[in-house]
Design a protein around this motif. Structure first.
Motif, PDB file in Angstrom:
ATOM      1  N   HIS A   1       5.895   5.605   2.307  1.00 38.27           N
ATOM      2  CA  HIS A   1       4.533   6.105   1.236  1.00 38.27           C
ATOM      3  C   HIS A   1       5.163   5.893  -0.163  1.00 38.27           C
ATOM      4  N   TYR A   2       6.198   6.163  -0.414  1.00 34.46           N
ATOM      5  CA  TYR A   2       6.669   5.966  -1.828  1.00 34.46           C
ATOM      6  C   TYR A   2       7.120   4.611  -2.313  1.00 34.46           C
ATOM      7  N   GLY A   3       6.988   3.562  -1.061  1.00 32.35           N
ATOM      8  CA  GLY A   3       7.605   2.352  -1.530  1.00 32.35           C
ATOM      9  C   GLY A   3       8.766   2.067  -2.082  1.00 32.35           C
ATOM     10  N   ILE A   4       9.756   2.998  -1.878  1.00 31.06           N
ATOM     11  CA  ILE A   4      11.337   2.885  -2.368  1.00 31.06           C
ATOM     12  C   ILE A   4      12.239   2.270  -1.271  1.00 31.06           C
ATOM     13  N   GLY A   5      11.885   1.992  -0.287  1.00 30.31           N
ATOM     14  CA  GLY A   5      12.741   1.204   0.854  1.00 30.31           C
ATOM     15  C   GLY A   5      13.748   2.425   1.112  1.00 30.31           C
ATOM     16  N   ASP A   6      15.063   1.869   1.551  1.00 31.62           N
ATOM     17  CA  ASP A   6      16.100   2.565   2.107  1.00 31.62           C
ATOM     18  C   ASP A   6      17.214   2.970   1.151  1.00 31.62           C
ATOM     19  N   SER A   7      17.127   2.525  -0.108  1.00 36.92           N
ATOM     20  CA  SER A   7      17.949   2.686  -1.137  1.00 36.92           C
ATOM     21  C   SER A   7      17.376   2.824  -2.431  1.00 36.92           C
TER      22      SER A   7
ATOM     23  N   ARG B   1       0.894  -1.300  -0.152  1.00 37.93           N
ATOM     24  CA  ARG B   1       0.146   0.061   0.239  1.00 37.93           C
ATOM     25  C   ARG B   1       0.983   1.114   0.163  1.00 37.93           C
ATOM     26  N   HIS B   2       1.292   1.690  -1.160  1.00 35.39           N
ATOM     27  CA  HIS B   2       2.069   2.777  -1.271  1.00 35.39           C
ATOM     28  C   HIS B   2       1.845   3.388  -2.721  1.00 35.39           C
ATOM     29  N   ALA B   3       2.422   4.315  -2.843  1.00 31.82           N
ATOM     30  CA  ALA B   3       2.268   5.157  -4.172  1.00 31.82           C
ATOM     31  C   ALA B   3       2.604   4.533  -5.290  1.00 31.82           C
ATOM     32  N   ALA B   4       2.242   4.802  -6.510  1.00 30.62           N
ATOM     33  CA  ALA B   4       2.439   4.068  -7.837  1.00 30.62           C
ATOM     34  C   ALA B   4       2.996   4.981  -8.817  1.00 30.62           C
ATOM     35  N   PRO B   5       3.757   4.554  -9.766  1.00 30.50           N
ATOM     36  CA  PRO B   5       4.095   5.475 -10.882  1.00 30.50           C
ATOM     37  C   PRO B   5       2.590   6.242 -11.401  1.00 30.50           C
ATOM     38  N   GLY B   6       2.747   7.662 -11.519  1.00 33.32           N
ATOM     39  CA  GLY B   6       1.471   8.196 -12.212  1.00 33.32           C
ATOM     40  C   GLY B   6       0.444   8.711 -11.086  1.00 33.32           C
ATOM     41  N   ASP B   7       0.891   8.357  -9.793  1.00 30.03           N
ATOM     42  CA  ASP B   7       0.096   8.981  -8.652  1.00 30.03           C
ATOM     43  C   ASP B   7       0.546  10.221  -8.398  1.00 30.03           C
ATOM     44  N   HIS B   8      -0.135  11.061  -7.591  1.00 33.63           N
ATOM     45  CA  HIS B   8       0.309  12.455  -7.201  1.00 33.63           C
ATOM     46  C   HIS B   8       1.188  12.246  -6.093  1.00 33.63           C
ATOM     47  N   ALA B   9       2.306  12.676  -5.892  1.00 35.05           N
ATOM     48  CA  ALA B   9       3.288  12.495  -5.148  1.00 35.05           C
ATOM     49  C   ALA B   9       2.928  12.823  -3.515  1.00 35.05           C
ATOM     50  N   PRO B  10       2.757  11.824  -2.743  1.00 36.37           N
ATOM     51  CA  PRO B  10       2.221  12.137  -1.458  1.00 36.37           C
ATOM     52  C   PRO B  10       3.107  13.198  -0.694  1.00 36.37           C
ATOM     53  N   ASP B  11       2.424  14.408   0.098  1.00 41.17           N
ATOM     54  CA  ASP B  11       2.963  15.401   0.870  1.00 41.17           C
ATOM     55  C   ASP B  11       2.976  14.907   2.170  1.00 41.17           C
ATOM     56  N   ILE B  12       4.053  14.659   2.598  1.00 47.76           N
ATOM     57  CA  ILE B  12       4.200  13.953   3.970  1.00 47.76           C
ATOM     58  C   ILE B  12       4.406  14.795   5.330  1.00 47.76           C
ATOM     59  N   PRO B  13       3.619  14.902   6.339  1.00 46.40           N
ATOM     60  CA  PRO B  13       3.809  16.023   7.210  1.00 46.40           C
ATOM     61  C   PRO B  13       5.114  15.327   8.043  1.00 46.40           C
ATOM     62  N   GLY B  14       5.611  16.033   9.042  1.00 47.74           N
ATOM     63  CA  GLY B  14       6.854  15.713   9.960  1.00 47.74           C
ATOM     64  C   GLY B  14       8.218  15.836   9.312  1.00 47.74           C
TER      65      GLY B  14
ATOM     66  N   GLY C   1       3.963  17.625 -10.161  1.00 50.48           N
ATOM     67  CA  GLY C   1       3.662  17.061  -8.746  1.00 50.48           C
ATOM     68  C   GLY C   1       3.362  15.707  -8.870  1.00 50.48           C
ATOM     69  N   TYR C   2       3.312  14.947 -10.013  1.00 50.61           N
ATOM     70  CA  TYR C   2       2.981  13.551 -10.287  1.00 50.61           C
ATOM     71  C   TYR C   2       4.454  12.530 -10.314  1.00 50.61           C
ATOM     72  N   LEU C   3       4.168  11.481 -10.109  1.00 45.25           N
ATOM     73  CA  LEU C   3       5.556  10.396  -9.828  1.00 45.25           C
ATOM     74  C   LEU C   3       5.698  10.005 -11.303  1.00 45.25           C
ATOM     75  N   GLY C   4       6.790  10.386 -11.881  1.00 42.58           N
ATOM     76  CA  GLY C   4       7.256   9.946 -13.239  1.00 42.58           C
ATOM     77  C   GLY C   4       7.996   8.468 -13.193  1.00 42.58           C
ATOM     78  N   HIS C   5       8.680   8.285 -12.051  1.00 44.10           N
ATOM     79  CA  HIS C   5       9.535   7.077 -12.037  1.00 44.10           C
ATOM     80  C   HIS C   5       9.705   6.861 -10.513  1.00 44.10           C
ATOM     81  N   LEU C   6       9.582   5.392 -10.387  1.00 36.13           N
ATOM     82  CA  LEU C   6       9.699   4.899  -8.914  1.00 36.13           C
ATOM     83  C   LEU C   6      10.590   3.672  -9.223  1.00 36.13           C
ATOM     84  N   SER C   7      11.542   3.419  -8.297  1.00 34.98           N
ATOM     85  CA  SER C   7      12.408   2.306  -7.961  1.00 34.98           C
ATOM     86  C   SER C   7      12.865   1.998  -6.605  1.00 34.98           C
ATOM     87  N   THR C   8      12.933   0.852  -6.233  1.00 35.04           N
ATOM     88  CA  THR C   8      13.674   0.506  -4.979  1.00 35.04           C
ATOM     89  C   THR C   8      15.120   0.483  -4.981  1.00 35.04           C
ATOM     90  N   ARG C   9      15.557   0.801  -6.243  1.00 38.79           N
ATOM     91  CA  ARG C   9      17.065   0.938  -6.060  1.00 38.79           C
ATOM     92  C   ARG C   9      17.539   2.305  -6.862  1.00 38.79           C
TER      93      ARG C   9
END
Length: 540
Positions: free
Chosen positions: A496-502, A413-426, A511-519
């Motif tokens: 929230h973005y599902g990209i992990g720690d690297s 349950r996280h953002a996918a390519p094409g979603d609006h980038a979540p704006d995260i408080p904190g 403001g939309y997600l063009g590309h996502l990767s866990t690497r």
């Protein structure tokens, strides 16, 4: 190549790289401002000698506010606008459904609607445009255009006469009676019996709160009340076809309020009273070679829900960054095909849903009984209520599957390519100041968030991006972090973005997600830029 196709002084209007924006309403002003902010050259023309004084569009939805914040104008709109924190739907005197905008279920940093008369919105946008060096060239009308592979020749008429000019691209934001659309030979396709609305901008005395938009179901036609600053209210009522040339009176508006809205407003001091015929339609294509359509030039629909201006502004934001890249030679023109691919379905959905809302809210007999039963169930089903809220505020808009997005971060349950980038408080800056991802979009270009923060990795990613954007490291502690980093102690960005720690998340200028990767893979980023984006490969 003859003189009309040579690149010349942009002040003459004969520049093969300049974009001609036709129409200086809110959509045209946003298009021009965003084109310039992203590096393009623009000329903005408008037929009207002066800005409109009619209240017209009064609603600014949360998704649009996100875009206006990135432009740097939202604070001025907030200072003048009236915040709406709820919407009520009435079937009878009492509200059948109340939807709150301030809950966590609104996926936006801006959990309210702003109500502000269009002339004030335009004035703020025009002031912003002037600060960018954009002059609205008034009393100039487009009378024709001819395009070829190198540009567009246009015929313009002003009080000084009729002249021909040459531009690289033309953007039609000139409304429902668009001259650009007519010059292209295309037309709106849809339902054209026409619906007639009475619009009124009045002072309205009421005991009801001024923080709620109210819509009324009635067998004679839908009605709505939109509070505005200074004790004024914008009213709309679906009416029978008026006699040609007639104008509504304050007494007629009061009668409709009494009949359909429970007599809960006492009207006075009308600034604007008019009948307006609304059709429901959309052009088949938003792009015609070097000419593109946005806003009411591309789609028209019922004013129910207040989505017309918002959909048009979001058209303009989607188009502007792409066209800016193309006109400055940083991307291939095929990128502009993704404007139609992404925005045409959104426009179609707005036309469809606002038409349905108008019909359902005006239902008779059994249809009215079914509507009321549906409202009762809707009020007890949070998931459906959330969906209604997301659709109304346009925060459900996403471009999943678009040719201008790529990447995958796997299930979850996280953002996918094409979603609006979540704006995260904190989040904070390294010095401890509050930080928002949306604020990073105030700088032109892409924003690349990466949780891989080794200096060599950051240098490599920034090298691939080059002039297209900025790499921003996301760290869990400020100690030793570079000055431009975001500090995220709880790892919320990674989650929230599902990209992990690297991994990495490339946020487009809209403001939309063009590309996502866990690497944080420089080759993957480069493949996106020269593939879906059609951009020039940046130096490594």
């Amino acid at each position: 190549m003859d003189d009309t196709t040579k690149v010349q002084d942009p002040a003459t209007g004969r520049d093969g790289r300049t974009v001609l924006v036709v129409g200086a309403g809110p959509v045209g002003l946003v298009a021009a401002c965003e084109l310039v902010r992203q590096g393009a050259r623009v000329r903005l023309i408008e037929t009207l000698a002066e800005p409109t004084t009619q209240s017209r569009a009064v609603v600014i939805h949360p998704r649009t506010q996100e875009h206006l914040a990135a432009m740097g104008v939202l604070d001025r709109l907030e200072a003048r606008g009236l915040a709406q924190t709820a919407m009520e739907i009435y079937s009878g005197r009492d509200a059948s459904l109340r939807v709150h905008l301030t809950t966590d279920d609104v996926p936006s940093r801006y959990r309210r609607i702003l109500d502000l008369a269009q002339p004030e919105t335009e004035a703020i946008l025009a002031e912003h445009a002037a600060g960018l060096g954009i002059v609205v060239d008034r009393q100039v009308t487009l009378d024709g255009l001819v395009q070829d592979d190198d540009g567009v020749s246009v015929t313009l008429t002003s009080p000084a006469g009729t002249t021909r000019h040459r531009y690289g691209w033309v953007v039609g934001t000139d409304g429902g009676h668009s001259k650009v659309r007519a010059a292209l030979g295309t037309r709106l396709e849809g339902v054209f019996q026409g619906q007639h609305f009475l619009f009124a901008d009045v002072a309205a005395r009421t005991g009801l709160s001024a923080d709620t938009i109210r819509m009324f179901a009635h067998p004679d036609g839908i009605a709505g009340a939109f509070p505005m600053p200074d004790g004024r209210t914008r009213l709309l009522c679906l009416v029978a076809v008026p006699d040609p040339g007639t104008t509504p009176t304050l007494e007629e508006a009061q009668q409709l309020v009494d009949e359909r809205m429970g007599g809960q407003w006492q009207l006075s001091d009308p600034r604007w009273l008019t009948y307006f015929e609304v059709h429901h339609g959309q052009v088949p294509q938003y792009r015609h070679g070097r000419v593109l359509l946005a806003g009411d030039a591309a789609h028209v629909h019922s004013p129910a829900g207040g989505q017309g201006m918002n959909t048009g502004i979001q058209d303009a934001v989607n188009l502007a960054w792409k066209l800016a890249l193309v006109t400055t030679g940083r991307a291939g023109s095929d990128l502009l095909d993704t404007y139609h691919a992404e925005r045409h379905p959104v426009g179609a959905a707005v036309v469809r849903e606002t038409s349905r809302l108008t019909d359902v809210m005006s239902a008779h007999g059994l249809g009215a009984d079914l509507r009321d039963l549906g409202l009762l169930f809707l009020g007890h089903l949070p998931a459906l209520e959330d969906r209604l809220l997301a659709d109304m505020t346009e925060t459900a808009v996403a471009y999943r599957g678009s040719p201008a997005v790529s990447g995958d971060t796997g299930p979850g349950r996280h953002a996918a390519p094409g979603d609006h980038a979540p704006d995260i408080p904190g989040l904070t800056t390294v010095d401890g100041s509050p930080a928002w991802i949306g604020d990073l979009l105030r700088r032109p270009g892409f924003v690349l968030l990466t949780t891989a923060v080794a200096p060599s990795t950051l240098d490599r990613l920034q090298g691939i991006l080059g002039s297209l954007g900025t790499a921003v490291p996301v760290v869990q502690t400020a100690a030793g972090a570079p000055a431009g980093a975001l500090v995220d102690p709880g790892g919320e960005v990674a989650r929230h973005y599902g990209i992990g720690d690297s991994g990495m998340a490339l946020i487009r200028p809209d403001g939309y997600l063009g590309h996502l990767s866990t690497r944080a893979d420089a080759d993957s980023l480069a493949a996106y830029l020269i593939g879906p984006l059609h951009a020039e490969r940046q130096p490594a």
